[in-house]
Design a protein around this motif. Structure first.
Motif, PDB file in Angstrom:
ATOM      1  N   LEU A   1       0.817  -1.207   0.000  1.00 55.00           N
ATOM      2  CA  LEU A   1       0.000   0.000   0.000  1.00 55.00           C
ATOM      3  C   LEU A   1       0.857   1.266   0.000  1.00 55.00           C
ATOM      4  O   LEU A   1       0.505   2.258  -0.649  1.00 55.00           O
ATOM      5  N   ASN A   2       1.983   1.243   0.707  1.00 58.26           N
ATOM      6  CA  ASN A   2       2.889   2.399   0.685  1.00 58.26           C
ATOM      7  C   ASN A   2       3.432   2.638  -0.723  1.00 58.26           C
ATOM      8  O   ASN A   2       3.513   3.777  -1.180  1.00 58.26           O
TER       9      ASN A   2
ATOM     10  N   LYS B   1       0.619   4.130  -2.769  1.00 58.01           N
ATOM     11  CA  LYS B   1       0.373   5.528  -2.396  1.00 58.01           C
ATOM     12  C   LYS B   1       1.446   6.450  -2.978  1.00 58.01           C
ATOM     13  O   LYS B   1       1.139   7.542  -3.460  1.00 58.01           O
TER      14      LYS B   1
ATOM     15  N   CYS C   1      -5.918   8.276  -2.024  1.00 57.15           N
ATOM     16  CA  CYS C   1      -5.270   7.623  -0.871  1.00 57.15           C
ATOM     17  C   CYS C   1      -5.451   8.430   0.427  1.00 57.15           C
ATOM     18  O   CYS C   1      -4.529   8.507   1.246  1.00 57.15           O
TER      19      CYS C   1
ATOM     20  N   VAL D   1      -2.743   4.315   5.276  1.00 59.90           N
ATOM     21  CA  VAL D   1      -2.329   2.982   4.850  1.00 59.90           C
ATOM     22  C   VAL D   1      -2.712   1.925   5.883  1.00 59.90           C
ATOM     23  O   VAL D   1      -3.273   0.882   5.541  1.00 59.90           O
TER      24      VAL D   1
ATOM     25  N   SER E   1      -5.076  -1.361   5.345  1.00 56.10           N
ATOM     26  CA  SER E   1      -4.555  -2.697   5.626  1.00 56.10           C
ATOM     27  C   SER E   1      -5.453  -3.426   6.623  1.00 56.10           C
ATOM     28  O   SER E   1      -5.821  -4.588   6.408  1.00 56.10           O
TER      29      SER E   1
END
Length: 193
Positions: free
Chosen positions: A103-104, A107, A174, A178, A182
């Motif tokens: 996800l990082n 983003k 976003c 995060v 998650s």
């Protein structure tokens, strides 16, 4: 890295970024070297110093993205031999060790993610997925005792569901942190296991 290597790397990155930028609005076949040079702010001769043609640029862009993606993850080699020896709890793919770096990366590279979603064939996404499926997912599902006839269906369920959530999150810029995304995904997985 010396000054010349750094300059070469920065110029190559500008051209990689230019290609990604153009792919947001155009098909690859219609992108020209002239457009790449204009957006990257380099001369045509500089392009040819780095690449022979557009295919070389695409290949380097893919390699650069793969390196960047892999750098987000802890060095965890999950070869089949390791998979067969780990505890079942450690084989869960939907956990913070995998989701948060993923996800990082998304983003930090929203435009790249959008391009990958709209041009999967260009980036050999299916080939990469097939390799990961055979090397990692199949051995893990086998360890959990899932009948082989259900492997593809199980992965489609997880991958398509997670991809839909992530795509919506990207198009919402976003804004949700995060860790929350998650936790949400993991919560859905636990409810459906």
């Amino acid at each position: 890295m010396n000054k010349n290597e750094s300059k070469y790397f920065n110029t190559a990155k500008k051209m990689n970024d230019a290609l990604i930028s153009l792919l947001e609005t155009k098909e690859y076949e219609y992108i020209t070297i002239k457009e790449i040079c204009h957006i990257a702010g380099v001369n045509r001769s500089t392009f040819y110093l780095h690449y022979s043609n557009m295919s070389d640029l695409l290949e380097e862009t893919i390699e650069s993205l793969n390196i960047s993606f892999n750098c987000h993850f802890k060095s965890k080699d999950k070869e089949s031999t390791i998979i067969s020896k780990e505890n079942l709890e450690d084989l869960l793919l939907i956990n913070d060790d995998n989701l948060i770096p993923y996800l990082n990366f998304i983003k930090e590279n929203k435009n790249v993610y959008k391009v990958l979603r709209t041009h999967p064939q260009l980036f050999n996404a299916n080939k990469t997925y097939d390799q990961i499926f055979k090397k990692i997912f199949v051995p893990i599902m086998s360890r959990f005792g899932l009948d082989e006839k259900w492997h593809k269906y199980m992965m489609d369920f997880y991958i398509l569901g997670i991809s839909a959530i992530v795509l919506d999150w990207v198009y919402d810029d976003c804004i949700i942190p995060v860790k929350e995304v998650s936790d949400f995904i993991k919560g859905l997985i636990v409810k459906n296991d």
